[in-house]
Write a protein that holds these residues in place. Sequence first.
Motif, PDB file in Angstrom:
ATOM      1  N   HIS A 282       0.362   1.022  20.075  1.00  0.00           N
ATOM      2  CA  HIS A 282       0.474   0.739  21.465  1.00  0.00           C
ATOM      3  C   HIS A 282      -1.035   1.123  22.041  1.00  0.00           C
ATOM      4  N   ILE A 283      -1.171   2.337  21.943  1.00  0.00           N
ATOM      5  CA  ILE A 283      -2.498   3.015  22.715  1.00  0.00           C
ATOM      6  C   ILE A 283      -3.822   2.192  22.259  1.00  0.00           C
ATOM      7  N   PHE A 284      -3.956   1.958  20.786  1.00  0.00           N
ATOM      8  CA  PHE A 284      -4.945   1.069  20.294  1.00  0.00           C
ATOM      9  C   PHE A 284      -4.984   0.015  21.014  1.00  0.00           C
ATOM     10  N   SER A 285      -3.973  -0.887  20.926  1.00  0.00           N
ATOM     11  CA  SER A 285      -3.948  -2.304  21.339  1.00  0.00           C
ATOM     12  C   SER A 285      -4.154  -2.441  22.925  1.00  0.00           C
ATOM     13  N   GLU A 286      -3.811  -1.333  23.637  1.00  0.00           N
ATOM     14  CA  GLU A 286      -4.048  -1.244  25.132  1.00  0.00           C
ATOM     15  C   GLU A 286      -5.594  -1.079  25.497  1.00  0.00           C
ATOM     16  N   VAL A 287      -6.106  -0.034  24.606  1.00  0.00           N
ATOM     17  CA  VAL A 287      -7.457   0.304  25.095  1.00  0.00           C
ATOM     18  C   VAL A 287      -8.439  -0.602  24.499  1.00  0.00           C
ATOM     19  N   LEU A 288      -8.190  -1.177  23.379  1.00  0.00           N
ATOM     20  CA  LEU A 288      -9.120  -2.140  22.635  1.00  0.00           C
ATOM     21  C   LEU A 288      -9.058  -3.288  22.926  1.00  0.00           C
ATOM     22  N   LYS A 289      -7.826  -3.720  23.717  1.00  0.00           N
ATOM     23  CA  LYS A 289      -7.480  -5.050  24.077  1.00  0.00           C
ATOM     24  C   LYS A 289      -7.275  -5.848  22.884  1.00  0.00           C
ATOM     25  N   ILE A 290      -6.553  -5.448  21.970  1.00  0.00           N
ATOM     26  CA  ILE A 290      -6.039  -6.143  20.739  1.00  0.00           C
ATOM     27  C   ILE A 290      -4.515  -6.373  20.928  1.00  0.00           C
ATOM     28  N   PRO A 291      -4.044  -7.606  20.670  1.00  0.00           N
ATOM     29  CA  PRO A 291      -2.791  -8.063  20.778  1.00  0.00           C
ATOM     30  C   PRO A 291      -2.026  -7.090  19.577  1.00  0.00           C
ATOM     31  N   LYS A 292      -0.833  -6.443  20.074  1.00  0.00           N
ATOM     32  CA  LYS A 292      -0.221  -5.347  19.194  1.00  0.00           C
ATOM     33  C   LYS A 292       0.244  -6.237  18.063  1.00  0.00           C
ATOM     34  N   ALA A 293       0.877  -7.376  18.215  1.00  0.00           N
ATOM     35  CA  ALA A 293       1.203  -8.353  17.116  1.00  0.00           C
ATOM     36  C   ALA A 293       0.265  -8.324  15.961  1.00  0.00           C
ATOM     37  N   GLN A 294      -1.173  -8.550  16.458  1.00  0.00           N
ATOM     38  CA  GLN A 294      -1.934  -8.574  15.116  1.00  0.00           C
ATOM     39  C   GLN A 294      -2.282  -7.340  14.519  1.00  0.00           C
ATOM     40  N   ILE A 295      -2.015  -6.076  15.141  1.00  0.00           N
ATOM     41  CA  ILE A 295      -2.318  -4.923  14.233  1.00  0.00           C
ATOM     42  C   ILE A 295      -1.114  -5.031  13.798  1.00  0.00           C
ATOM     43  N   ILE A 296       0.090  -5.108  13.960  1.00  0.00           N
ATOM     44  CA  ILE A 296       1.273  -5.070  13.095  1.00  0.00           C
ATOM     45  C   ILE A 296       1.161  -5.711  11.890  1.00  0.00           C
ATOM     46  N   ILE A 297       0.814  -7.026  12.171  1.00  0.00           N
ATOM     47  CA  ILE A 297       0.370  -8.108  11.194  1.00  0.00           C
ATOM     48  C   ILE A 297      -0.343  -7.485  10.021  1.00  0.00           C
ATOM     49  N   GLU A 298      -1.488  -6.798  10.189  1.00  0.00           N
ATOM     50  CA  GLU A 298      -2.212  -6.284   9.421  1.00  0.00           C
ATOM     51  C   GLU A 298      -1.586  -4.857   8.670  1.00  0.00           C
ATOM     52  N   MET A 299      -0.808  -4.147   9.728  1.00  0.00           N
ATOM     53  CA  MET A 299      -0.281  -2.908   9.062  1.00  0.00           C
ATOM     54  C   MET A 299       0.727  -3.393   7.949  1.00  0.00           C
ATOM     55  N   ASN A 300       1.360  -4.550   8.200  1.00  0.00           N
ATOM     56  CA  ASN A 300       2.455  -4.953   7.034  1.00  0.00           C
ATOM     57  C   ASN A 300       1.671  -5.329   5.831  1.00  0.00           C
ATOM     58  N   LYS A 301       0.516  -5.945   5.888  1.00  0.00           N
ATOM     59  CA  LYS A 301      -0.142  -6.456   4.773  1.00  0.00           C
ATOM     60  C   LYS A 301      -0.775  -5.037   4.014  1.00  0.00           C
ATOM     61  N   GLU A 302      -1.214  -4.163   4.593  1.00  0.00           N
ATOM     62  CA  GLU A 302      -1.371  -2.851   4.198  1.00  0.00           C
ATOM     63  C   GLU A 302      -0.409  -2.188   3.457  1.00  0.00           C
ATOM     64  N   LEU A 303       0.732  -2.235   4.093  1.00  0.00           N
ATOM     65  CA  LEU A 303       2.015  -1.374   3.690  1.00  0.00           C
ATOM     66  C   LEU A 303       2.208  -2.024   2.291  1.00  0.00           C
ATOM     67  N   LYS A 304       2.104  -3.456   2.167  1.00  0.00           N
ATOM     68  CA  LYS A 304       2.614  -3.931   0.799  1.00  0.00           C
ATOM     69  C   LYS A 304       1.310  -3.761  -0.418  1.00  0.00           C
ATOM     70  N   CYS A 305      -0.005  -3.413   0.394  1.00  0.00           N
ATOM     71  CA  CYS A 305      -0.968  -3.322  -0.612  1.00  0.00           C
ATOM     72  C   CYS A 305      -0.608  -1.882  -1.261  1.00  0.00           C
ATOM     73  N   ILE A 306      -0.335  -0.604  -0.408  1.00  0.00           N
ATOM     74  CA  ILE A 306       0.027   0.634  -0.500  1.00  0.00           C
ATOM     75  C   ILE A 306       1.118   0.529  -1.451  1.00  0.00           C
ATOM     76  N   LYS A 307       2.166  -0.220  -1.483  1.00  0.00           N
ATOM     77  CA  LYS A 307       3.666  -0.095  -2.323  1.00  0.00           C
ATOM     78  C   LYS A 307       2.918  -0.784  -3.572  1.00  0.00           C
ATOM     79  N   ARG A 308       2.173  -1.543  -3.880  1.00  0.00           N
ATOM     80  CA  ARG A 308       1.813  -2.096  -5.206  1.00  0.00           C
ATOM     81  C   ARG A 308       0.874  -0.948  -5.935  1.00  0.00           C
ATOM     82  N   ARG A 309      -0.118  -0.471  -5.177  1.00  0.00           N
ATOM     83  CA  ARG A 309      -0.831   0.753  -5.709  1.00  0.00           C
ATOM     84  C   ARG A 309       0.116   1.935  -6.185  1.00  0.00           C
ATOM     85  N   ARG A 310       1.098   2.240  -5.401  1.00  0.00           N
ATOM     86  CA  ARG A 310       1.564   3.441  -5.820  1.00  0.00           C
ATOM     87  C   ARG A 310       2.948   3.308  -6.945  1.00  0.00           C
ATOM     88  N   LYS A 311       3.020   2.221  -7.337  1.00  0.00           N
ATOM     89  CA  LYS A 311       4.244   1.867  -8.303  1.00  0.00           C
ATOM     90  C   LYS A 311       3.847   2.671  -9.532  1.00  0.00           C
TER      91      LYS A 311
END
Length: 202
Positions: A173-202
């Motif tokens: 929320h704070i990153f989105s508000e201060v850097l003027k980046i839509p929260k949804a875009q950050i969440i999309i990128e977060m979910n991409k990385e969560l999938k990558c982390i899951k693959r790396r940690r198998k």
Amino acid sequence: METLPLESKKNKVFKIHKENSCYIRKDYEDENRMVKEYKILKIMAENDVNIPTIYKQDKDSIYMEYIEGTLLLDYFIELEKKHENHYDEFIKNVVKAHQDIYSALHKLEKNTILKDMNFRNYLVKGDKIYRIDFEDCEPGKIESDIGKLAAFALTYDPVNTVWKKNFTDRFIHIFSEVLKIPKAQIIIEMNKELKCIKRRRK
């Protein structure tokens, strides 16, 4: 002189005690990566970004200030252990550090981002956040960097706790508000990385 090796996956990094002084020596296997990082570090210093003071560069090493700080990862873990819920100011300090970093990076090349978003790449000292690794910078989207940080926040052990979820919500929320980046875009990128982390940690 006392030389103490420090943890690093990409290079050999040493904390060196010499008489009454202490500094860091970072040895590179790839000269091109060293030249690239040194160039970026100089730009950071010219723009008053919070980084260790750079002393010199030689054939395959960079010498820099040793900062008596706490790794961001250790600081983050302690916040959760203390069940600290008043962390907005801390998050704002992290955001401010990234505002300064991106402003300086974009003077090098527009849309340059950090890429390697690991809590071990930052130090906390007082209310200042120091970035200590710039080797992997390349063109990209800022929301990709922030999404990765958010994903790591959720997945450090113990993973996906209620505290971590609440922290990450405020973080986004704070990153989105201060850097003027839509929260949804950050969440999309977060979910991409969560999938990558899951693959790396198998």
